[in-house]
Design a protein around this motif. Structure first.
Motif, PDB file in Angstrom:
ATOM      1  N   UNK A 127     -40.912  -4.051  42.223  1.00  0.00           N
ATOM      2  CA  UNK A 127     -40.038  -3.403  41.319  1.00  0.00           C
ATOM      3  C   UNK A 127     -39.706  -5.178  40.346  1.00  0.00           C
ATOM      4  N   UNK A 128     -40.259  -5.271  39.749  1.00  0.00           N
ATOM      5  CA  UNK A 128     -39.300  -7.261  39.256  1.00  0.00           C
ATOM      6  C   UNK A 128     -37.956  -6.747  39.278  1.00  0.00           C
ATOM      7  N   UNK A 129     -37.433  -7.783  39.501  1.00  0.00           N
ATOM      8  CA  UNK A 129     -35.876  -7.707  39.967  1.00  0.00           C
ATOM      9  C   UNK A 129     -35.217  -8.106  38.287  1.00  0.00           C
ATOM     10  N   UNK A 130     -35.670  -8.174  37.607  1.00  0.00           N
ATOM     11  CA  UNK A 130     -35.666  -8.445  36.159  1.00  0.00           C
ATOM     12  C   UNK A 130     -35.417  -6.813  35.392  1.00  0.00           C
ATOM     13  N   UNK A 131     -35.794  -5.774  36.002  1.00  0.00           N
ATOM     14  CA  UNK A 131     -35.480  -4.369  35.639  1.00  0.00           C
ATOM     15  C   UNK A 131     -34.742  -4.262  36.589  1.00  0.00           C
ATOM     16  N   UNK A 132     -35.326  -4.428  37.597  1.00  0.00           N
ATOM     17  CA  UNK A 132     -33.605  -3.340  38.584  1.00  0.00           C
ATOM     18  C   UNK A 132     -32.031  -4.860  37.997  1.00  0.00           C
ATOM     19  N   UNK A 133     -32.207  -5.915  37.604  1.00  0.00           N
ATOM     20  CA  UNK A 133     -30.691  -6.847  36.781  1.00  0.00           C
ATOM     21  C   UNK A 133     -30.702  -5.802  35.294  1.00  0.00           C
ATOM     22  N   UNK A 134     -31.387  -4.749  34.679  1.00  0.00           N
ATOM     23  CA  UNK A 134     -30.805  -4.389  33.394  1.00  0.00           C
ATOM     24  C   UNK A 134     -30.384  -3.275  33.714  1.00  0.00           C
ATOM     25  N   UNK A 135     -31.329  -2.184  34.781  1.00  0.00           N
ATOM     26  CA  UNK A 135     -31.209  -1.200  34.718  1.00  0.00           C
ATOM     27  C   UNK A 135     -29.061  -1.318  35.890  1.00  0.00           C
ATOM     28  N   UNK A 136     -29.049  -2.280  36.167  1.00  0.00           N
ATOM     29  CA  UNK A 136     -27.886  -2.541  36.907  1.00  0.00           C
ATOM     30  C   UNK A 136     -26.412  -2.739  35.995  1.00  0.00           C
ATOM     31  N   UNK A 137     -27.140  -3.415  35.114  1.00  0.00           N
ATOM     32  CA  UNK A 137     -26.335  -3.624  33.386  1.00  0.00           C
ATOM     33  C   UNK A 137     -25.934  -2.390  33.012  1.00  0.00           C
ATOM     34  N   UNK A 185     -36.006   2.301  46.235  1.00  0.00           N
ATOM     35  CA  UNK A 185     -35.110   1.975  44.572  1.00  0.00           C
ATOM     36  C   UNK A 185     -35.111   3.322  44.236  1.00  0.00           C
ATOM     37  N   UNK A 186     -36.144   4.021  44.410  1.00  0.00           N
ATOM     38  CA  UNK A 186     -36.213   4.955  43.466  1.00  0.00           C
ATOM     39  C   UNK A 186     -34.963   6.294  44.019  1.00  0.00           C
ATOM     40  N   UNK A 187     -35.005   6.122  45.273  1.00  0.00           N
ATOM     41  CA  UNK A 187     -33.931   7.024  46.671  1.00  0.00           C
ATOM     42  C   UNK A 187     -32.337   6.472  45.560  1.00  0.00           C
ATOM     43  N   UNK A 188     -32.319   5.152  45.460  1.00  0.00           N
ATOM     44  CA  UNK A 188     -31.080   4.600  44.916  1.00  0.00           C
ATOM     45  C   UNK A 188     -31.031   4.426  43.502  1.00  0.00           C
ATOM     46  N   UNK A 189     -31.754   4.955  42.596  1.00  0.00           N
ATOM     47  CA  UNK A 189     -31.772   4.959  41.419  1.00  0.00           C
ATOM     48  C   UNK A 189     -31.318   6.586  41.152  1.00  0.00           C
ATOM     49  N   UNK A 190     -31.756   7.428  41.945  1.00  0.00           N
ATOM     50  CA  UNK A 190     -31.806   8.675  41.524  1.00  0.00           C
ATOM     51  C   UNK A 190     -29.789   9.121  42.443  1.00  0.00           C
ATOM     52  N   UNK A 191     -29.475   8.575  42.747  1.00  0.00           N
ATOM     53  CA  UNK A 191     -28.198   8.823  43.528  1.00  0.00           C
ATOM     54  C   UNK A 191     -27.194   8.079  42.528  1.00  0.00           C
ATOM     55  N   UNK A 192     -27.739   7.226  41.825  1.00  0.00           N
ATOM     56  CA  UNK A 192     -27.071   6.555  41.288  1.00  0.00           C
ATOM     57  C   UNK A 192     -26.597   7.348  39.277  1.00  0.00           C
ATOM     58  N   UNK A 193     -27.963   7.731  39.255  1.00  0.00           N
ATOM     59  CA  UNK A 193     -28.317   8.358  38.613  1.00  0.00           C
ATOM     60  C   UNK A 193     -27.060   9.718  38.895  1.00  0.00           C
ATOM     61  N   UNK A 194     -27.397  10.633  40.007  1.00  0.00           N
ATOM     62  CA  UNK A 194     -26.338  11.692  39.889  1.00  0.00           C
ATOM     63  C   UNK A 194     -25.075  11.188  40.732  1.00  0.00           C
ATOM     64  N   UNK A 253     -31.784  -0.416  28.521  1.00  0.00           N
ATOM     65  CA  UNK A 253     -32.465  -1.052  27.286  1.00  0.00           C
ATOM     66  C   UNK A 253     -34.024  -1.147  28.529  1.00  0.00           C
ATOM     67  N   UNK A 254     -33.886  -0.694  28.853  1.00  0.00           N
ATOM     68  CA  UNK A 254     -35.257  -0.314  30.295  1.00  0.00           C
ATOM     69  C   UNK A 254     -36.154   0.586  29.896  1.00  0.00           C
ATOM     70  N   UNK A 255     -37.235   0.908  29.251  1.00  0.00           N
ATOM     71  CA  UNK A 255     -38.155   2.099  28.726  1.00  0.00           C
ATOM     72  C   UNK A 255     -37.291   3.379  29.520  1.00  0.00           C
TER      73      UNK A 255
END
Length: 79
Positions: A47-57, A7-16, A30-32
């Motif tokens: 990681x809660x799926x709700x958090x991943x959903x909010x990040x995806x939005x 999840x960490x690596x995927x977030x970093x990929x998407x940010x980049x 809206x995720x802190x």
């Protein structure tokens, strides 16, 4: 690799890919900021799926797009 690391690596990929900062992701999702930072630093075991959903939005993608990465293939994840 553990799931939280994937999840960490995927977030970093998407940010980049999108040229986004963690702050920009916070404002769009809206995720802190502290939660985003902790996810990237693998501070959480799960990681809660709700958090991943909010990040995806915030990224403007679906949850399925988030998980469409070789990082999440079973062969790459620890049992």
């Amino acid at each position: 690799m553990k799931l939280n690391q994937a999840v960490s690596l995927r977030l970093q990929e998407l940010l980049a890919e999108r040229g986004m900062t963690q702050y920009q992701l916070f404002t769009k999702s809206g995720v802190p900021k502290s939660t985003i930072h902790n996810l990237i630093q693998c501070s959480y075991d799960s990681v809660k799926l709700r958090i991943i959903h909010e990040l995806c939005q915030g990224f403007g993608i679906s949850i399925s797009e988030f998980f469409q990465s070789p990082l999440f293939e079973e062969i790459n994840l620890d049992p």
